[in-house]
Design a protein around this motif. Structure first.
Motif, PDB file in Angstrom:
ATOM      1  N   PHE A  89      80.288  16.588-144.876  1.00  0.00           N
ATOM      2  CA  PHE A  89      81.491  16.230-145.619  1.00  0.00           C
ATOM      3  C   PHE A  89      82.643  15.783-144.708  1.00  0.00           C
ATOM      4  N   PHE A  90      82.749  16.419-143.512  1.00  0.00           N
ATOM      5  CA  PHE A  90      83.921  16.232-142.666  1.00  0.00           C
ATOM      6  C   PHE A  90      83.513  15.933-141.218  1.00  0.00           C
ATOM      7  N   PRO A  91      84.398  15.331-140.421  1.00  0.00           N
ATOM      8  CA  PRO A  91      84.069  14.996-139.019  1.00  0.00           C
ATOM      9  C   PRO A  91      84.214  16.207-138.102  1.00  0.00           C
ATOM     10  N   LEU A  92      83.259  17.121-138.169  1.00  0.00           N
ATOM     11  CA  LEU A  92      83.277  18.343-137.388  1.00  0.00           C
ATOM     12  C   LEU A  92      82.214  18.301-136.297  1.00  0.00           C
ATOM     13  N   SER A  93      82.563  18.770-135.124  1.00  0.00           N
ATOM     14  CA  SER A  93      81.660  18.732-133.979  1.00  0.00           C
ATOM     15  C   SER A  93      80.529  19.745-134.116  1.00  0.00           C
ATOM     16  N   GLU A  94      79.340  19.347-133.672  1.00  0.00           N
ATOM     17  CA  GLU A  94      78.188  20.241-133.642  1.00  0.00           C
ATOM     18  C   GLU A  94      78.067  20.971-132.306  1.00  0.00           C
ATOM     19  N   LYS A  95      78.834  20.564-131.309  1.00  0.00           N
ATOM     20  CA  LYS A  95      78.691  21.114-129.964  1.00  0.00           C
ATOM     21  C   LYS A  95      79.098  22.585-129.917  1.00  0.00           C
ATOM     22  N   ARG A  96      78.326  23.361-129.194  1.00  0.00           N
ATOM     23  CA  ARG A  96      78.615  24.791-129.068  1.00  0.00           C
ATOM     24  C   ARG A  96      80.023  25.026-128.549  1.00  0.00           C
ATOM     25  N   GLU A  97      80.440  24.258-127.554  1.00  0.00           N
ATOM     26  CA  GLU A  97      81.745  24.476-126.942  1.00  0.00           C
ATOM     27  C   GLU A  97      82.907  24.146-127.873  1.00  0.00           C
ATOM     28  N   ASP A  98      82.598  23.537-129.020  1.00  0.00           N
ATOM     29  CA  ASP A  98      83.631  23.177-129.990  1.00  0.00           C
ATOM     30  C   ASP A  98      83.627  24.072-131.223  1.00  0.00           C
ATOM     31  N   ASN A  99      82.825  25.123-131.217  1.00  0.00           N
ATOM     32  CA  ASN A  99      82.710  25.958-132.421  1.00  0.00           C
ATOM     33  C   ASN A  99      83.083  27.407-132.138  1.00  0.00           C
ATOM     34  N   PHE A 100      83.943  27.937-133.018  1.00  0.00           N
ATOM     35  CA  PHE A 100      84.505  29.271-132.874  1.00  0.00           C
ATOM     36  C   PHE A 100      84.463  29.960-134.245  1.00  0.00           C
ATOM     37  N   VAL A 101      84.480  31.294-134.221  1.00  0.00           N
ATOM     38  CA  VAL A 101      84.476  32.036-135.478  1.00  0.00           C
ATOM     39  C   VAL A 101      85.353  33.266-135.324  1.00  0.00           C
ATOM     40  N   ALA A 102      86.124  33.573-136.365  1.00  0.00           N
ATOM     41  CA  ALA A 102      87.001  34.738-136.355  1.00  0.00           C
ATOM     42  C   ALA A 102      87.089  35.300-137.765  1.00  0.00           C
ATOM     43  N   GLY A 103      87.464  36.567-137.853  1.00  0.00           N
ATOM     44  CA  GLY A 103      87.603  37.170-139.174  1.00  0.00           C
ATOM     45  C   GLY A 103      88.254  38.531-139.100  1.00  0.00           C
ATOM     46  N   LEU A 104      88.613  39.060-140.256  1.00  0.00           N
ATOM     47  CA  LEU A 104      89.249  40.372-140.347  1.00  0.00           C
ATOM     48  C   LEU A 104      88.375  41.321-141.150  1.00  0.00           C
ATOM     49  N   SER A 105      88.350  42.587-140.742  1.00  0.00           N
ATOM     50  CA  SER A 105      87.638  43.637-141.458  1.00  0.00           C
ATOM     51  C   SER A 105      86.164  43.250-141.665  1.00  0.00           C
ATOM     52  N   MET A 106      85.712  43.090-142.908  1.00  0.00           N
ATOM     53  CA  MET A 106      84.349  42.614-143.139  1.00  0.00           C
ATOM     54  C   MET A 106      84.112  41.294-142.432  1.00  0.00           C
ATOM     55  N   GLY A 107      85.138  40.441-142.381  1.00  0.00           N
ATOM     56  CA  GLY A 107      85.024  39.154-141.707  1.00  0.00           C
ATOM     57  C   GLY A 107      84.961  39.273-140.195  1.00  0.00           C
ATOM     58  N   GLY A 108      85.566  40.342-139.638  1.00  0.00           N
ATOM     59  CA  GLY A 108      85.426  40.598-138.207  1.00  0.00           C
ATOM     60  C   GLY A 108      83.992  40.940-137.860  1.00  0.00           C
ATOM     61  N   TYR A 109      83.384  41.751-138.720  1.00  0.00           N
ATOM     62  CA  TYR A 109      81.950  42.027-138.588  1.00  0.00           C
ATOM     63  C   TYR A 109      81.151  40.737-138.687  1.00  0.00           C
ATOM     64  N   GLY A 110      81.470  39.909-139.683  1.00  0.00           N
ATOM     65  CA  GLY A 110      80.752  38.656-139.865  1.00  0.00           C
ATOM     66  C   GLY A 110      80.897  37.719-138.694  1.00  0.00           C
ATOM     67  N   ALA A 111      82.091  37.687-138.092  1.00  0.00           N
ATOM     68  CA  ALA A 111      82.327  36.809-136.942  1.00  0.00           C
ATOM     69  C   ALA A 111      81.461  37.204-135.752  1.00  0.00           C
ATOM     70  N   PHE A 112      81.440  38.487-135.430  1.00  0.00           N
ATOM     71  CA  PHE A 112      80.615  38.944-134.305  1.00  0.00           C
ATOM     72  C   PHE A 112      79.127  38.833-134.647  1.00  0.00           C
ATOM     73  N   LYS A 113      78.789  39.044-135.889  1.00  0.00           N
ATOM     74  CA  LYS A 113      77.389  38.901-136.305  1.00  0.00           C
ATOM     75  C   LYS A 113      76.911  37.473-136.092  1.00  0.00           C
ATOM     76  N   LEU A 114      77.739  36.510-136.447  1.00  0.00           N
ATOM     77  CA  LEU A 114      77.392  35.101-136.243  1.00  0.00           C
ATOM     78  C   LEU A 114      77.263  34.777-134.765  1.00  0.00           C
ATOM     79  N   ALA A 115      78.250  35.161-133.987  1.00  0.00           N
ATOM     80  CA  ALA A 115      78.262  34.807-132.571  1.00  0.00           C
ATOM     81  C   ALA A 115      77.124  35.459-131.795  1.00  0.00           C
ATOM     82  N   LEU A 116      76.816  36.718-132.114  1.00  0.00           N
ATOM     83  CA  LEU A 116      75.785  37.441-131.373  1.00  0.00           C
ATOM     84  C   LEU A 116      74.370  37.045-131.800  1.00  0.00           C
ATOM     85  N   ASN A 117      74.203  36.693-133.076  1.00  0.00           N
ATOM     86  CA  ASN A 117      72.891  36.256-133.542  1.00  0.00           C
ATOM     87  C   ASN A 117      72.651  34.768-133.306  1.00  0.00           C
TER      88      ASN A 117
END
Length: 260
Positions: free
Chosen positions: A109-137
């Motif tokens: 849908f949008f012009p978003l980079s696929e490169k690892r160095e261009d992708n980040f994730v963050a979240g709060l509470s349940m989303g903090g868990y989700g952010a680390f879950k994504l990054a570590l897996n």
């Protein structure tokens, strides 16, 4: 900045769903805005909500659109209900949705980079868990992740029944407590497994308020990462409990810490 509500059908969930997206916009006449230089594809921050929130929470309760203005950074805010970003025992496959389908759809849908160095994730509470879950897996997909007041020691919380009134709901999401242990939902297990591999590890940013009911779990996770893994972790804590006023302040620090 352009703020977009994108409604689309998810094959994984089998339902229509919504993602809120902030895209950089080049403008020289917008009063009070910096504007961004046009890039072919933008670096992206996937920003995850907490247990009682939805995809609108970050834009309603912080100034996230203003914080990324002029930085050339896109922000993607999905809705996952109360799923803990998990393929639920009795419910939707939200892990497959968030880790596979959502990034693919958003890049269509949008012009978003696929490169690892261009992708980040963050979240709060349940989303903090989700952010680390994504990054570590999915360390091949994310350069860095941030958890703010994250429910990181999920197994410990479940064993101690310290998530008040949630035990039956946790069974609906994960099944038994034993099914969390040594699975992709167990952040301690996943972090250790990743650290023992030859895979490049993501950088982790972790903050929790000292009065937060999840503070002890955050300390347990910090200690484990520092003593048992080679993963780079930046940990900080300060006065505060489980409130938006602290997350609003911290997300600004996260964006700077990620290099924007």
């Amino acid at each position: 900045m352009a703020l977009i509500d994108c409604n689309f059908y998810s094959d994984i969930l089998g339902i229509d769903t919504t993602v809120k997206v902030i895209l950089p916009e080049r403008s020289q006449t917008k009063i009070g805005a910096l504007g961004s230089l046009k890039k072919e594809k933008y670096p992206t921050l996937y920003l995850l909500h907490g247990l009682s929130d939805d995809h609108t929470a970050w834009t309603r309760k912080t100034s996230i659109e203003r914080y990324v203005d002029g930085k050339g950074l896109a922000v993607v805010m999905p809705d996952v209900g109360r799923s803990f970003y998990t393929d639920m025992k009795f419910g939707g496959n939200y892990w497959t949705f968030i880790s596979e389908e959502l990034p693919k759809k958003c890049r269509e849908f949008f012009p978003l980079s696929e490169k690892r160095e261009d992708n980040f994730v963050a979240g709060l509470s349940m989303g903090g868990y989700g952010a680390f879950k994504l990054a570590l897996n999915c360390p091949e997909k994310f350069k860095a992740a941030a958890s703010l007041s994250g429910a990181l020691d999920l197994l410990g919380e479940a064993k101690n029944s310290s998530i008040d009134g949630m035990m039956e709901e946790m069974k609906t999401i994960f099944g038994s407590v034993g099914e969390i242990e040594k699975s992709i939902n167990d952040l301690f297990y996943v972090a250790k497994k990743l650290s023992n591999s030859n895979t490049e590890t993501p950088y982790l940013y972790q903050w929790c308020g000292t009065e937060d009911f999840l503070h002890n779990g955050n300390l347990n996770f910090k200690k484990f990462i520092e003593e048992e893994t080679r993963i780079k972790l930046s940990y900080s804590e300060s006065h505060g409990d489980h409130k938006w006023c602290y997350w609003d302040e911290q997300i600004q620090k996260v964006i700077k810490d990620f290099g924007f």
